[in-house]
Design an enzyme around this catalytic site. Sequence first.
Site, PDB file in Angstrom:
ATOM      1  N   ASP A   1       0.813  -1.227   0.000  1.00  0.00           N
ATOM      2  CA  ASP A   1       0.000   0.000   0.000  1.00  0.00           C
ATOM      3  C   ASP A   1       0.845   1.274   0.000  1.00  0.00           C
ATOM      4  OD1 ASP A   1      -2.248  -1.640   0.094  1.00  0.00           O
ATOM      5  OD2 ASP A   1      -2.240  -1.673   2.280  1.00  0.00           O
ATOM      6  N   LYS A  41       1.928   2.098  -5.051  1.00  0.00           N
ATOM      7  CA  LYS A  41       2.535   1.540  -6.272  1.00  0.00           C
ATOM      8  C   LYS A  41       1.628   1.787  -7.469  1.00  0.00           C
ATOM      9  CE  LYS A  41       2.474  -2.452  -4.321  1.00  0.00           C
ATOM     10  NZ  LYS A  41       2.045  -2.035  -2.975  1.00  0.00           N
ATOM     11  N   GLY A  50      -4.452  -4.364  -3.881  1.00  0.00           N
ATOM     12  CA  GLY A  50      -5.457  -3.346  -4.181  1.00  0.00           C
ATOM     13  C   GLY A  50      -4.701  -2.098  -4.580  1.00  0.00           C
ATOM     14  N   HIS A  51      -4.677  -1.795  -5.866  1.00  0.00           N
ATOM     15  CA  HIS A  51      -3.892  -0.667  -6.382  1.00  0.00           C
ATOM     16  C   HIS A  51      -4.853   0.414  -6.868  1.00  0.00           C
ATOM     17  CE1 HIS A  51      -0.246  -3.514  -7.215  1.00  0.00           C
ATOM     18  NE2 HIS A  51      -0.621  -3.482  -5.955  1.00  0.00           N
ATOM     19  N   GLN A 101       2.108  -6.039  -3.252  1.00  0.00           N
ATOM     20  CA  GLN A 101       2.591  -6.114  -1.869  1.00  0.00           C
ATOM     21  C   GLN A 101       3.906  -5.321  -1.752  1.00  0.00           C
ATOM     22  OE1 GLN A 101       1.576  -9.554  -3.287  1.00  0.00           O
ATOM     23  NE2 GLN A 101      -0.378  -8.614  -2.835  1.00  0.00           N
TER      24      GLN A 101
END
Length: 416
Positions: free
Chosen positions: A12, A15, A39-40, A215
């Site tokens: 988080d 990225k 989750g991007h 990650q």
Amino acid sequence: MTTAVIGAQWGDEAKGKITHFLARDAHYTVRFNGGPNAGHTVKDRHGTAKLHHIPVGTLHEGCKGVLGHGMVIDPWTLQDELAALEAQGRPRPKLGFSDRVHLILPHHKLREQVQGSAQRIGTTCRGIGPCYEDRAGRRGLRLGELDEEDTVRAALGAGIAELEAAGCKDPYDVEKVLRDLQEFNEQAREQVGDMRAEVEAALASGRRVIFEGAQGTLLDLDWGTYPYVTSSSTTVHGVGWGTGIRSEQLTEVIGVVKAYTTRVGEGPFPSEDNGAAGEQLRERGGEYGTTTGRPRRCGWLDLVALRYACRINGFTGLALTKLDVLSGLSEVNLCVAYRTSAGTVEDFPAASRELSSVAPVYESLPGWNEDIGGTRCEDELPRAARRLLSLVGDFVGVRVSLVGVGPAEEEIVVID
Ligand code: GDP
Ligand code: IMO
Ligand code: MG
């Protein structure tokens, strides 16, 4: 320039936003690890996109997204992800799937509950660990095998038998899952193939390719805070592992690091702040999980951990994100060493038990009050913020080349 974007902390780090920025002129964005545990987030003119499997570069027209064989994919949530993009009025992303990619099946998610890793590790409950376990145990199902009905039935049967042995009766309707998988296979057929060869050919013809990590380094299966980690290779070494591309083909490795630290799930976190400062960072930074909505644990930037991530990944530059979240703090702490019962140490230990017992040694810098969201060049940043950037760069030996000053795509400062 062939670029890898790698998380330098516990995920988080933004990225998504940095990859989206770097992929403006890219032909390919390639994911090499993880799956829907990621989750991007990207904020652009269409709205806020939350991507779990789909490489963020695909939000730029003309950029193809590749899901490399190091990933694990969940055909059901992937469809939801595509539908959410469509609902925002975005064009359908151009995708290519490795035929070697492993599928997350319903028994993987159920097994994660039975095993209790959700409680023990604080996993995202997306079936990630069990799917990678089956891959290593040579009983997984690969996308390229969906035409073999007997292979698919055998994988589902073995998964169900294991659940039943653990006391879980009639866990799911095999025939329905089989039909869903066949439907997915028909839809995806044209996009499935040897992605290593396609990416290799793109590189050979001078195309710009960005590798998008999921990650972060401290969640890596080997280099992270084991066992409080994910099940894949999250560092630059994962690029070769998850795509087949050779390391010498990368020319730039960007480490993404938040101006403070967050962590979701269990495990050691020396610079965690459980007081007012941590609460302020969580609220100002909107630190709630993109995938699970869980509040993220918050604390100060840990330069010992960042230097460790720099050494492992060989970062050629750093993207320091969410600097705007620090505006208004009277002082900003940087963790520069760990205090242990045996004295002060400056290296990141391998053992989680050891890391859990250290106390952070902080260097405090004066904060700044200016809102920096509108800043677009380094000179406009407050002096205290510039001092923070140079201190970070000097400590870890890698220059900060990008600075995030807000969530929107244009809220970025490029430092030449
Ligand atoms: P990722 O998993 O590393 O892509 O990061 P996430 O998307 O899970 O979390 C980053 C969050 O911070 C998202 O909500 C982004 O919209 C937001 N964000 C990204 N860059 C910045 C920034 O520079 N400032 C602020 N305030 N928010 C940012
Ligand atoms: P992005 O790509 C933050 C964490 C989970 C848990 C551990 C193992 O958005 O940075 P898993 O479900 O992977 O078996 O969970 O890893 N985790 C993440 N934390 N960001 C992520 O992804 C994460 N993906 C997994 O919270 O502690
Ligand atoms: Mg995330």
